[in-house]
Design a protein around this motif. Structure first.
Motif, short mmCIF file in Angstrom:
data_model
loop_
_atom_site.label_atom_id
_atom_site.label_comp_id
_atom_site.label_asym_id
_atom_site.label_seq_id
_atom_site.Cartn_x
_atom_site.Cartn_y
_atom_site.Cartn_z
N GLU A 85 0.84 -1.21 0.00
CA GLU A 85 0.00 0.00 0.00
C GLU A 85 0.86 1.25 0.00
O GLU A 85 0.52 2.26 -0.62
N ARG A 118 -8.65 -10.42 -3.50
CA ARG A 118 -9.79 -9.52 -3.29
C ARG A 118 -9.34 -8.26 -2.55
O ARG A 118 -9.81 -7.15 -2.85
N HIS A 119 -8.45 -8.44 -1.60
CA HIS A 119 -7.96 -7.28 -0.86
C HIS A 119 -7.17 -6.34 -1.77
O HIS A 119 -7.33 -5.12 -1.70
N LEU A 121 -7.47 -6.03 -5.03
CA LEU A 121 -8.38 -5.40 -5.98
C LEU A 121 -9.12 -4.23 -5.35
O LEU A 121 -9.40 -3.23 -6.01
N GLN A 122 -9.41 -4.34 -4.07
CA GLN A 122 -10.02 -3.20 -3.36
C GLN A 122 -9.01 -2.09 -3.13
O GLN A 122 -9.34 -0.91 -3.19
N LEU A 123 -7.77 -2.51 -2.87
CA LEU A 123 -6.71 -1.53 -2.60
C LEU A 123 -6.31 -0.77 -3.86
O LEU A 123 -5.99 0.43 -3.80
N PRO A 125 -8.05 -0.48 -7.34
CA PRO A 125 -9.09 -0.77 -8.34
C PRO A 125 -8.74 -0.30 -9.74
O PRO A 125 -9.32 -0.78 -10.72
#
Length: 447
Positions: A85, A118-119, A121-123, A125
């Protein structure tokens, strides 16, 4: 717990721009010949890959790669999602994610094997994602693509050429998916606009009436959706013609939907026999129950024209007064001019009540006005009078609008032509599109 520090990679010089000179013959000479802007553009065009993988031994899994122009692909490495991140900046084009990496707060044996994907892809997009898995787990890789990754690769088969091609493919596919999604959203907005327009700007119910009807709507600048302007006109069985125009404060789908509800409620209540203060009080109840917050209000102007067409009742709820135009001579308004110019003026607005939704228990007195045998009555929203004029940026105002309409009437314009010319001139005086939506309704009575 200390934050992990990214470990050195086998090709760190790529990040600093040194690998390009080392890997391409004559690169140093070319860079010297280029100016600063050309070097900055080349650096911007270079692809950047963020690798997220947990490799305790520190052995690199990514070989050296070149993009389609022969430039080295820049590389960043993160050992966990917290570090990823921090490294995920706007210049990252693609993410290579090891599916074996545990997701935050999840045990390795948990049922959701793609929780880490999934995490990510949310982080991220807007970024292309490549899933990395073992060669014996092709089903997991295919499922990763179904979840949202652009492609999957086998760890054991990685080489520079394959990975470079996969990165370019993933980036282009992500761009294509994004463009397709935006196109779909645009089509949905267009469909929603059409539905809202049918609700806000309906077909008048004037069967059996001798009055001529015209209307015009123009959205304000940068409007993706219609605003809260709405109007309607109906003729009741006793021959009375009822006209209304209104404006919900604000812009957007919520305001437009509330405008549709108020317009439909007005038509239903009018056909049920309500008029004047009783009708507006009921509409205020509708608004109070349907609005999202107590600060939302709506202005409204209602006119009920007697069957003989010579007089009308007027109710104003915080709305600008209508404009009435009459000929100087006993002739149809807008016919061949044979004398003085038409007279244009505002109807009385001394008893203007508050906007709907502002004062509980408010009252809206109904004023009786004389129209005469031949007239044109124009109802409008405030977008028409709030445009700017002149270099000082003063508002056009009601007086300026009256003078503008008077000139157009003197030219013989009527109906749709009059409304089109009026709105276009207001826009031109403003120096471009108006900031607010504009709705105008025109009713004419000929001899």
């Amino acid at each position: 717990m200390p934050v992990p520090v990214p470990r050195p990679r086998a090709i760190p010089a790529v990040e600093g721009g040194q690998a390009q000179a080392a890997s391409l013959p004559g690169a140093q000479t070319a860079q010297t010949a280029q100016g600063p802007s050309a070097r900055a553009k080349a650096q911007t065009d270079t692809l950047t890959l963020l690798v997220i993988e947990d490799d305790p031994a520190g052995s690199p899994i990514v070989p050296e790669m070149l993009d389609s122009a022969g430039r080295p692909i820049r590389l960043r490495t993160a050992r966990n999602l917290t570090e990823a991140e921090r490294l995920l900046t706007d210049d990252v084009h693609c993410i290579l994610l090891d599916l074996a990496l545990p997701a935050p707060g999840r045990a390795a044996a948990e049922d959701d094997e793609l929780a880490v994907l999934r995490h990510v892809l949310q982080l991220a997009p807007r970024h292309a994602v490549l899933a990395l898995t073992a060669s014996g787990d092709a089903e997991r890789g295919a499922e990763a693509v179904r979840v949202g990754a652009q492609d999957y690769l086998f760890r054991e088969e990685l080489d520079g050429r394959l990975l470079s091609r996969a990165i370019r493919y993933a980036v282009e596919r992500k761009r294509s998916d994004t463009a397709e999604r935006r196109l779909t959203e645009s089509k949905l907005r267009a469909q929603e606009n059409a539905r809202l327009e049918r609700g806000l700007l309906p077909t008048p119910l004037l069967d059996g009436s001798s009055l001529r009807f015209a209307a015009r709507y123009r959205p304000g600048r940068s409007r993706a959706l219609l605003g809260g302007d709405f109007y309607d006109t109906v003729r009741t069985p006793d021959g009375t013609v009822h006209a209304m125009i209104g404006d919900v404060c604000g812009h957007g789908p919520d305001e437009a939907a509330l405008g549709v509800e108020l317009r439909i409620a007005w038509r239903a209540l009018t056909l049920a026999g309500l008029c004047g203060d009783e009708l507006l009080s009921t509409l205020q109840q509708v608004l109070e129950h349907e609005r999202d917050n107590d600060e939302i209000f709506a202005t409204l102007c209602t006119v009920d024209i007697a069957p003989d067409g010579r007089r009308a009742g007027l109710c104003l709820a915080g709305h600008p007064a209508p404009l009435i135009a009459r000929p100087n001579l006993p002739q149809a308004l807008g016919s061949a001019r044979a004398g003085g110019n038409p007279i244009a003026e505002l109807l009385p607005y001394d008893n203007n009540g508050p906007a709907l939704g502002l004062l509980p228990g408010a009252r809206w007195p109904r004023m009786q006005v004389e129209l005469g045998p031949v007239w044109s009555l124009m109802l409008y929203t405030d977008g028409l009078i709030e445009g700017r004029v002149g270099q000082d940026g003063e508002r056009l105002g009601q007086d300026g609008m009256v003078e503008l309409v008077r000139r157009r009437l003197a030219e013989g314009l009527t109906g749709e032509e009059l409304l089109r010319a009026t709105v276009n001139e207001v826009r031109d005086l403003n120096g471009g599109e108006l900031a607010d939506d504009v709705a105008v309704v025109l009713l004419d009575r000929a001899p």
